[in-house]
Motif scaffolding. Sequence first.
Motif, PDB file in Angstrom:
ATOM      1  N   SER A 196      -2.845   9.745  24.289  1.00  0.00           N
ATOM      2  CA  SER A 196      -3.636  10.939  24.605  1.00  0.00           C
ATOM      3  C   SER A 196      -2.736  12.162  24.711  1.00  0.00           C
ATOM      4  O   SER A 196      -1.530  12.056  24.899  1.00  0.00           O
ATOM      5  N   GLU A 216      -2.283  11.889  18.346  1.00  0.00           N
ATOM      6  CA  GLU A 216      -3.391  11.318  19.112  1.00  0.00           C
ATOM      7  C   GLU A 216      -4.196  10.305  18.304  1.00  0.00           C
ATOM      8  O   GLU A 216      -4.793   9.394  18.879  1.00  0.00           O
ATOM      9  N   TYR A 272      -1.460  21.019  15.856  1.00  0.00           N
ATOM     10  CA  TYR A 272      -1.754  20.162  14.693  1.00  0.00           C
ATOM     11  C   TYR A 272      -1.062  18.809  14.873  1.00  0.00           C
ATOM     12  O   TYR A 272      -1.622  17.749  14.577  1.00  0.00           O
ATOM     13  N   ARG A 296      -0.251  21.879   6.256  1.00  0.00           N
ATOM     14  CA  ARG A 296      -0.690  23.100   6.939  1.00  0.00           C
ATOM     15  C   ARG A 296       0.500  23.885   7.474  1.00  0.00           C
ATOM     16  O   ARG A 296       0.580  25.109   7.339  1.00  0.00           O
ATOM     17  N   ARG A 314       0.844  -1.206   0.000  1.00  0.00           N
ATOM     18  CA  ARG A 314       0.000   0.000   0.000  1.00  0.00           C
ATOM     19  C   ARG A 314       0.873   1.247   0.000  1.00  0.00           C
ATOM     20  O   ARG A 314       0.609   2.210  -0.716  1.00  0.00           O
ATOM     21  N   LYS A 340      -7.645   4.335  11.299  1.00  0.00           N
ATOM     22  CA  LYS A 340      -8.297   3.070  11.628  1.00  0.00           C
ATOM     23  C   LYS A 340      -7.788   1.904  10.787  1.00  0.00           C
ATOM     24  O   LYS A 340      -8.187   0.763  10.997  1.00  0.00           O
ATOM     25  N   ASP A 341      -6.904   2.169   9.834  1.00  0.00           N
ATOM     26  CA  ASP A 341      -6.346   1.091   9.012  1.00  0.00           C
ATOM     27  C   ASP A 341      -5.417   0.214   9.844  1.00  0.00           C
ATOM     28  O   ASP A 341      -4.820   0.675  10.811  1.00  0.00           O
ATOM     29  N   GLY A 348      -2.461  16.617  17.575  1.00  0.00           N
ATOM     30  CA  GLY A 348      -3.686  16.042  17.032  1.00  0.00           C
ATOM     31  C   GLY A 348      -3.377  14.819  16.170  1.00  0.00           C
ATOM     32  O   GLY A 348      -4.038  13.785  16.274  1.00  0.00           O
TER      33      GLY A 348
END
Lengths: 325, 94
Positions: free
Chosen positions: A103, A98, A92, A164, A24, A34-35, A95
């Motif tokens: 966490s 996480e 960013y 970003r 992949r 979630k992969d 995030g």
Amino acid sequence: MYAQMIKSEATADDPEKLAAFQARIDAGEKIEPKDWMPEGYRKTLIRQIGQHAHSEIVGQLPEGNWITRAPTLERKAILLAKVQDEAGHGLYLYGAAETLGVSRDELTEMLLDGRMKYSSIFNYPTLTWADMGAVGWLVDGAAIMNQVPLQRTSYGPYSRAMIRICKEESFHQRQGYHIMMKMAQGTPAQKKMAQDALNRFWYPSLMMFGPSDKDSVHSAQSMAWKIKMNTNDELRQKFVDQTVPQAEYLGLTVPDADLRWNENKAGYDFSQPDWSEFFDVLKGNGPCNTERLAARNKAWDDGAWVRDGLMAHAAKKRAARVAAE
Amino acid sequence: MKNEWPLWEVFIRGQHGLNHRHVGSLHAPDAELALKNARDVYTRRNEGVSIWVVEAQHITASAPSAKGPMYEPSESKVYRHPTFFDIPDEAGHM
Ligand SMILES: [Fe+2]
Ligand SMILES: [Fe+2]
């Protein structure tokens, strides 16, 4: 580079799944939270993105040091905006980390108790206003070298955070170079200050890319996974090639007697930084390690009552809403 | 004693009347502060004219393993695209 010395984690996963995963990545697909992913991929990324995020946050301190003493109101507003951007970059990246199952508070605690690192560069002091120029020009410049290729990294959330960040980063480098231009064209004392800033930040900036890793198995694994896109030496060379003419334009001298253009490789030959100093700084013995971690710990501890108070307030409002229904 | 601020997902509509688009996430104690934080973190350069915040735990996402059954059926339905139909030039613009 903001993530230095990241050791990729060994993976004990099913070889068939590993092969499919690698296929992949080779096909240029993005891996999403979630992969399925190898444990080593997940752990290495948490460490790398986390270290990058911590660097953005701790990196606010050396520049924050000069906000109240900027020479004009405009420079103050610009520096404030730059430092605020770095806070955003940290967010960013936290995030993105996480999404891998760690966490925000865990990441913060690992920074505060020293289990996770941040870039060695932020353990050097900012002694004069010219350092704001040198940091923007050299430190953000080196960060950009590393971040631009990472926009193509295989992990979707990391890639999107990098895109970003890169959009915002070029302003940082330009405002730094602009400060250097003003100083270099200023009074002899100002030009001297600019040269002194370059002298102090040159080798620490070269260290940002980390020691040579061309023979490292960790590096090879990370490159196969596309969470590292170039070797440390490649990026360092690119940085030197780009920066030397900029120093010449300023009329400043790069503090390296062995620096010279090499026609054969179409790049500069240059001296390596003192790698024993680098390892010493990583170990915690740089000029500002103690101060930086103390400042982060103080901010975390002093903010505890605010974080708790706002949660209590939110719970109270929620209860009142439920009661009214 | 874990009392971590919950995670919120942030959606922003840009200047040109397009849909709100997911831009990232942040932590906040409640919706009001999530909006304020989103403004500070995600609109520092005129990125938007409207912000939505949704607590991440309220989002239902499709499973990656369902990719096949979810999307393959549409691959065979080429007649859903206008280019499937050959219309003679004589019929004029269509
Ligand atoms: Fe940054
Ligand atoms: Fe920056």
